[in-house]
Write an enzyme that holds these catalytic residues in place. Structure first.
Site, PDB file in Angstrom:
ATOM      1  NE  ARG A   1      -4.835   4.329  -2.638  1.00 21.24           N
ATOM      2  CZ  ARG A   1      -5.916   4.299  -1.891  1.00 21.24           C
ATOM      3  NH1 ARG A   1      -7.027   4.867  -2.306  1.00 21.24           N
ATOM      4  NH2 ARG A   1      -5.904   3.729  -0.717  1.00 21.24           N
TER       5      ARG A   1
ATOM      6  CB  SER B   1      -1.613   2.346   7.331  1.00 21.42           C
ATOM      7  OG  SER B   1      -2.525   1.287   7.272  1.00 21.42           O
TER       8      SER B   1
ATOM      9  N   GLY C   1     -13.000   4.954  -0.760  1.00 24.95           N
ATOM     10  CA  GLY C   1     -13.287   4.061  -1.888  1.00 24.95           C
ATOM     11  C   GLY C   1     -14.538   3.239  -1.628  1.00 24.95           C
TER      12      GLY C   1
ATOM     13  CG  ASP D   1      -9.048   3.501   5.366  1.00 22.36           C
ATOM     14  OD1 ASP D   1      -9.146   3.583   4.126  1.00 22.36           O
ATOM     15  OD2 ASP D   1      -8.761   2.449   5.953  1.00 22.36           O
TER      16      ASP D   1
ATOM     17  CD  GLU E   1      -5.082   5.356  25.442  1.00 25.13           C
ATOM     18  OE1 GLU E   1      -5.694   4.388  24.959  1.00 25.13           O
ATOM     19  OE2 GLU E   1      -4.450   5.316  26.505  1.00 25.13           O
TER      20      GLU E   1
ATOM     21  CG  ASN F   1      -2.127   6.401  -0.482  1.00 23.49           C
ATOM     22  OD1 ASN F   1      -2.402   7.240   0.372  1.00 23.49           O
ATOM     23  ND2 ASN F   1      -2.530   5.134  -0.357  1.00 23.49           N
TER      24      ASN F   1
HETATM   25  C1  FPP Z   1      -8.065   6.414   1.928  1.00 28.25           C
HETATM   26  O1  FPP Z   1      -9.313   5.828   1.587  1.00 28.25           O
HETATM   27  C2  FPP Z   1      -8.034   7.792   1.449  1.00 28.25           C
HETATM   28  C3  FPP Z   1      -7.056   8.336   0.679  1.00 28.25           C
HETATM   29  C4  FPP Z   1      -5.864   7.606   0.243  1.00 28.25           C
HETATM   30  C5  FPP Z   1      -7.159   9.744   0.217  1.00 28.25           C
HETATM   31  C6  FPP Z   1      -7.582  10.698   1.292  1.00 28.25           C
HETATM   32  C7  FPP Z   1      -7.781  12.020   0.696  1.00 28.25           C
HETATM   33  C8  FPP Z   1      -8.792  12.836   1.021  1.00 28.25           C
HETATM   34  C9  FPP Z   1      -9.809  12.539   2.026  1.00 28.25           C
HETATM   35  C10 FPP Z   1      -8.874  14.166   0.370  1.00 28.25           C
HETATM   36  C11 FPP Z   1      -8.257  15.136   1.311  1.00 28.25           C
HETATM   37  C12 FPP Z   1      -8.349  16.470   0.817  1.00 28.25           C
HETATM   38  C13 FPP Z   1      -7.766  17.512   1.404  1.00 28.25           C
HETATM   39  C14 FPP Z   1      -8.055  18.828   0.879  1.00 28.25           C
HETATM   40  C15 FPP Z   1      -6.852  17.378   2.576  1.00 28.25           C
HETATM   41  P1  FPP Z   1      -9.341   4.642   0.545  1.00 28.25           P
HETATM   42  O2  FPP Z   1      -9.396   5.228  -0.810  1.00 28.25           O
HETATM   43  O3  FPP Z   1      -8.169   3.737   0.793  1.00 28.25           O
HETATM   44  O4  FPP Z   1     -10.662   3.931   0.904  1.00 28.25           O
HETATM   45  P2  FPP Z   1     -10.977   2.377   0.761  1.00 28.25           P
HETATM   46  O5  FPP Z   1     -10.086   1.688   1.771  1.00 28.25           O
HETATM   47  O6  FPP Z   1     -12.425   2.285   1.125  1.00 28.25           O
HETATM   48  O7  FPP Z   1     -10.690   1.971  -0.636  1.00 28.25           O
END
Ligand code: FPP
Length: 230
Positions: free
Chosen positions: A66, A186, A18, A15, A197, A63
């Site tokens: 989005r 979540s 963004g 997380d 834990e 998700n």
């Molecule tokens: C949450 O952060 C992140 C996601 C919904 C996407 C996670 C995906 C990756 C890290 C890419 C993974 C790639 C592979 C190859 C496994 P957010 O966008 O909700 O962050 P925010 O809360 O700061 O907006």
């Protein structure tokens, strides 16, 4: 690090991508690109440490809400990762994708099947990538499978239920790490985390390093030493 105190199964909620991008005035997708790099680094460190199971929460059932561009960019990252394949360092990893894969496009599903079958016979760290995953969906799906299997309700027990979850055959998650300052679960591995834990950390996922993983494991070991013994 005391290797005997290592968690067998670690879950990680990736997380903060963004916010990482926003801080740099970059599009959110740039955060996901960096997040994918952090994922690779973290998996390698799990391999180094000899972690048996690690589950990364990459895309939840929620998700899809989005913006379409962002969803597409994340799917493209999965696709690129599957195309790149594993390197020598990761050549003994068992890759599993958990979640409802029916919502993904055929091309992506074919790539996932390929990576899963190519690594199924390996003996190293098992890496689950949770895609279109929700804990409630996992439980509901298991219930549907049980009904279809004609399970006898009087004989149904927790073991039989666990064997129908997406994580069938794997131990429950011992440690769940959530970076980015949020303190929520979540819908991640809610059945499997019954005794987990939780370690919440301030670092945003794209900045997550090997030493953050070490710190979370040390925290886990400390808690275990305090409460786990006789
Ligand atoms: C949450 O952060 C992140 C996601 C919904 C996407 C996670 C995906 C990756 C890290 C890419 C993974 C790639 C592979 C190859 C496994 P957010 O966008 O909700 O962050 P925010 O809360 O700061 O907006």
């Amino acid at each position: 690090m005391d290797k005997t105190m290592l968690p067998r199964h670690i879950g990680i909620i990736m997380d903060g991508n963004g916010r990482w991008a926003k801080k740099r005035l970059l599009p959110r997708t740039a955060g996901h690109v960096q997040g994918a790099k952090a994922f690779r680094k973290c998996l390698r460190h799990c391999i180094d440490l000899g972690i048996e199971y690690v589950t990364f929460y990459a895309f939840s059932t929620e998700n899809w809400k989005r913006p379409q561009d962002e969803v597409n960019a994340i799917m493209k990252l999965f696709s690129d990762y599957l195309d790149e394949g594993l390197d020598m360092y990761e050549d003994d990893v068992v890759m599993r994708f958990i979640g409802d894969m029916t919502a993904l496009n055929d091309e992506l599903r074919a790539k996932i099947d390929k990576m899963q079958s190519e690594t199924a016979g390996n003996h190293g760290t098992v890496c689950n990538i949770a895609v279109n995953y929700g804990g409630r969906d996992d439980i509901l799906h298991a219930a549907k499978v049980l009904i279809k299997d004609g399970a006898d309700p009087d004989k149904l027990d927790e073991t039989a239920f666990s064997e129908r979850l997406y994580t069938a055959g794997q131990p429950d998650v011992d440690l769940i790490i959530r970076p980015s300052g949020e303190q929520r679960i979540s819908n991640f591995l809610i059945w499997q985390a019954a005794y987990a834990e939780y370690v919440f950390m301030g670092v945003l996922w794209p900045d997550f390093t090997e030493s953050d993983l070490d710190a979370a494991i040390e925290e886990f070991a400390k808690r275990n030493r305090r409460f786990g013994g006789v």
